[in-house]
Design a protein around this motif. Structure first.
Motif, PDB file in Angstrom:
ATOM      1  N   GLU A   1     -96.491 -81.376  60.933  1.00 44.17           N
ATOM      2  CA  GLU A   1     -96.460 -80.163  60.106  1.00 44.17           C
ATOM      3  C   GLU A   1     -95.662 -79.064  60.800  1.00 44.17           C
ATOM      4  O   GLU A   1     -94.867 -78.363  60.168  1.00 44.17           O
ATOM      5  CB  GLU A   1     -97.879 -79.672  59.830  1.00 44.17           C
ATOM      6  CG  GLU A   1     -98.661 -80.537  58.875  1.00 44.17           C
ATOM      7  CD  GLU A   1    -100.135 -80.196  58.826  1.00 44.17           C
ATOM      8  OE1 GLU A   1    -100.784 -80.613  57.843  1.00 44.17           O
ATOM      9  OE2 GLU A   1    -100.667 -79.526  59.737  1.00 44.17           O
ATOM     10  N   ALA A   2     -95.875 -78.918  62.099  1.00 43.35           N
ATOM     11  CA  ALA A   2     -95.150 -77.901  62.856  1.00 43.35           C
ATOM     12  C   ALA A   2     -93.654 -78.183  62.845  1.00 43.35           C
ATOM     13  O   ALA A   2     -92.838 -77.275  62.657  1.00 43.35           O
ATOM     14  CB  ALA A   2     -95.668 -77.839  64.291  1.00 43.35           C
ATOM     15  N   CYS A   3     -93.294 -79.441  63.008  1.00 41.47           N
ATOM     16  CA  CYS A   3     -91.878 -79.816  63.011  1.00 41.47           C
ATOM     17  C   CYS A   3     -91.249 -79.538  61.649  1.00 41.47           C
ATOM     18  O   CYS A   3     -90.169 -78.941  61.566  1.00 41.47           O
ATOM     19  CB  CYS A   3     -91.735 -81.282  63.397  1.00 41.47           C
ATOM     20  SG  CYS A   3     -90.016 -81.801  63.570  1.00 41.47           S
ATOM     21  N   ALA A   4     -91.922 -79.933  60.577  1.00 40.98           N
ATOM     22  CA  ALA A   4     -91.397 -79.698  59.227  1.00 40.98           C
ATOM     23  C   ALA A   4     -91.236 -78.206  58.961  1.00 40.98           C
ATOM     24  O   ALA A   4     -90.227 -77.767  58.399  1.00 40.98           O
ATOM     25  CB  ALA A   4     -92.314 -80.343  58.190  1.00 40.98           C
ATOM     26  N   ARG A   5     -92.215 -77.394  59.375  1.00 42.22           N
ATOM     27  CA  ARG A   5     -92.143 -75.947  59.181  1.00 42.22           C
ATOM     28  C   ARG A   5     -90.988 -75.347  59.977  1.00 42.22           C
ATOM     29  O   ARG A   5     -90.189 -74.570  59.448  1.00 42.22           O
ATOM     30  CB  ARG A   5     -93.465 -75.280  59.600  1.00 42.22           C
ATOM     31  CG  ARG A   5     -93.403 -73.750  59.514  1.00 42.22           C
ATOM     32  CD  ARG A   5     -94.637 -73.091  60.103  1.00 42.22           C
ATOM     33  NE  ARG A   5     -95.006 -73.544  61.424  1.00 42.22           N
ATOM     34  CZ  ARG A   5     -94.392 -73.161  62.566  1.00 42.22           C
ATOM     35  NH1 ARG A   5     -93.368 -72.321  62.530  1.00 42.22           N
ATOM     36  NH2 ARG A   5     -94.810 -73.618  63.724  1.00 42.22           N
ATOM     37  N   GLU A   6     -90.879 -75.719  61.232  1.00 47.84           N
ATOM     38  CA  GLU A   6     -89.804 -75.180  62.069  1.00 47.84           C
ATOM     39  C   GLU A   6     -88.430 -75.551  61.515  1.00 47.84           C
ATOM     40  O   GLU A   6     -87.523 -74.725  61.503  1.00 47.84           O
ATOM     41  CB  GLU A   6     -89.941 -75.672  63.513  1.00 47.84           C
ATOM     42  CG  GLU A   6     -91.012 -74.958  64.305  1.00 47.84           C
ATOM     43  CD  GLU A   6     -90.653 -73.519  64.641  1.00 47.84           C
ATOM     44  OE1 GLU A   6     -89.465 -73.151  64.618  1.00 47.84           O
ATOM     45  OE2 GLU A   6     -91.585 -72.754  64.947  1.00 47.84           O
ATOM     46  N   MET A   7     -88.261 -76.781  61.039  1.00 46.07           N
ATOM     47  CA  MET A   7     -86.957 -77.197  60.504  1.00 46.07           C
ATOM     48  C   MET A   7     -86.638 -76.418  59.232  1.00 46.07           C
ATOM     49  O   MET A   7     -85.500 -75.991  59.034  1.00 46.07           O
ATOM     50  CB  MET A   7     -86.917 -78.699  60.242  1.00 46.07           C
ATOM     51  CG  MET A   7     -86.947 -79.558  61.497  1.00 46.07           C
ATOM     52  SD  MET A   7     -85.706 -79.124  62.726  1.00 46.07           S
ATOM     53  CE  MET A   7     -86.694 -78.216  63.888  1.00 46.07           C
ATOM     54  N   LEU A   8     -87.641 -76.214  58.373  1.00 43.18           N
ATOM     55  CA  LEU A   8     -87.406 -75.431  57.159  1.00 43.18           C
ATOM     56  C   LEU A   8     -87.030 -73.998  57.523  1.00 43.18           C
ATOM     57  O   LEU A   8     -86.054 -73.449  57.000  1.00 43.18           O
ATOM     58  CB  LEU A   8     -88.638 -75.455  56.255  1.00 43.18           C
ATOM     59  CG  LEU A   8     -88.499 -74.687  54.947  1.00 43.18           C
ATOM     60  CD1 LEU A   8     -87.361 -75.241  54.084  1.00 43.18           C
ATOM     61  CD2 LEU A   8     -89.816 -74.718  54.180  1.00 43.18           C
ATOM     62  N   GLU A   9     -87.780 -73.382  58.445  1.00 44.38           N
ATOM     63  CA  GLU A   9     -87.510 -72.000  58.842  1.00 44.38           C
ATOM     64  C   GLU A   9     -86.153 -71.848  59.519  1.00 44.38           C
ATOM     65  O   GLU A   9     -85.435 -70.883  59.263  1.00 44.38           O
ATOM     66  CB  GLU A   9     -88.595 -71.503  59.812  1.00 44.38           C
ATOM     67  CG  GLU A   9     -89.940 -71.278  59.168  1.00 44.38           C
ATOM     68  CD  GLU A   9     -91.036 -70.919  60.168  1.00 44.38           C
ATOM     69  OE1 GLU A   9     -92.180 -70.768  59.722  1.00 44.38           O
ATOM     70  OE2 GLU A   9     -90.748 -70.794  61.386  1.00 44.38           O
ATOM     71  N   GLU A  10     -85.810 -72.786  60.399  1.00 40.03           N
ATOM     72  CA  GLU A  10     -84.593 -72.631  61.208  1.00 40.03           C
ATOM     73  C   GLU A  10     -83.339 -73.198  60.563  1.00 40.03           C
ATOM     74  O   GLU A  10     -82.239 -72.767  60.894  1.00 40.03           O
ATOM     75  CB  GLU A  10     -84.780 -73.267  62.590  1.00 40.03           C
ATOM     76  CG  GLU A  10     -85.709 -72.487  63.457  1.00 40.03           C
ATOM     77  CD  GLU A  10     -85.668 -72.912  64.911  1.00 40.03           C
ATOM     78  OE1 GLU A  10     -84.705 -73.578  65.335  1.00 40.03           O
ATOM     79  OE2 GLU A  10     -86.609 -72.557  65.632  1.00 40.03           O
ATOM     80  N   THR A  11     -83.494 -74.179  59.663  1.00 43.72           N
ATOM     81  CA  THR A  11     -82.310 -74.846  59.116  1.00 43.72           C
ATOM     82  C   THR A  11     -82.201 -74.765  57.601  1.00 43.72           C
ATOM     83  O   THR A  11     -81.108 -74.912  57.065  1.00 43.72           O
ATOM     84  CB  THR A  11     -82.286 -76.339  59.506  1.00 43.72           C
ATOM     85  OG1 THR A  11     -83.305 -77.042  58.784  1.00 43.72           O
ATOM     86  CG2 THR A  11     -82.473 -76.527  61.008  1.00 43.72           C
TER      87      THR A  11
END
Length: 149
Positions: A55-65
């Protein structure tokens, strides 16, 4: 257990990173902020309380990319200890080849696609990235690296 007991063990920051791969290229970011300001690596960030690593990875990728991850694989862990710091970093790496959306600018840094092999020779490429990429490209994971600094 007393609170004091847990203080002896509450010293690790959980970080997530993702190798987004497409057509022989990898998405990289030149970091605009500390840590590693000015260095190039894969996008990522800190896990929030209550999130799973995925979940953290998916959130970070959405926020950053701006990309929505559809499927991702756990690739491994890199445990970094910096001399003189009270905190250690447990970086959890994922690989994703299945994502959708449009690449969006990020306050975290400049995003760009580059040929995976070429990325190893970029000036300012982070040394951990250089250590991890060959395993990622071969699919030789999970990886576990201990990296005192």
């Amino acid at each position: 257990m007393s609170g004091k007991h847990w203080e002896d063990y509450a010293y690790t920051a959980l970080i997530v990173f993702c190798f987004l791969l497409k057509d022989g290229k990898v998405l990289l970011i030149r970091r605009a902020n500390e840590p590693y300001k000015g260095e190039i690596t894969v996008p990522g960030g800190r896990k929030k309380r209550g999130e799973s690593l995925k979940e953290a990875c998916a959130r970070e990728m959405l926020e950053e990319t701006g990309y929505v991850l559809k499927n991702m694989e756990f690739a491994g862990v890199l445990h970094a200890c910096r001399r003189g710091e009270n905190i250690e970093y447990l970086s959890n790496y994922f690989v994703c080849r299945d994502f959708e959306g449009e690449l969006n600018p990020s306050d975290e840094g400049e995003l760009f696609w580059v040929e995976a092999e070429e990325s190893l020779t970029l000036p300012d490429i982070h040394p951990f990235y250089v250590r991890l990429l060959p395993y990622i490209l071969k699919g030789d994971f999970p990886i576990e690296i201990y990296a005192p600094m």
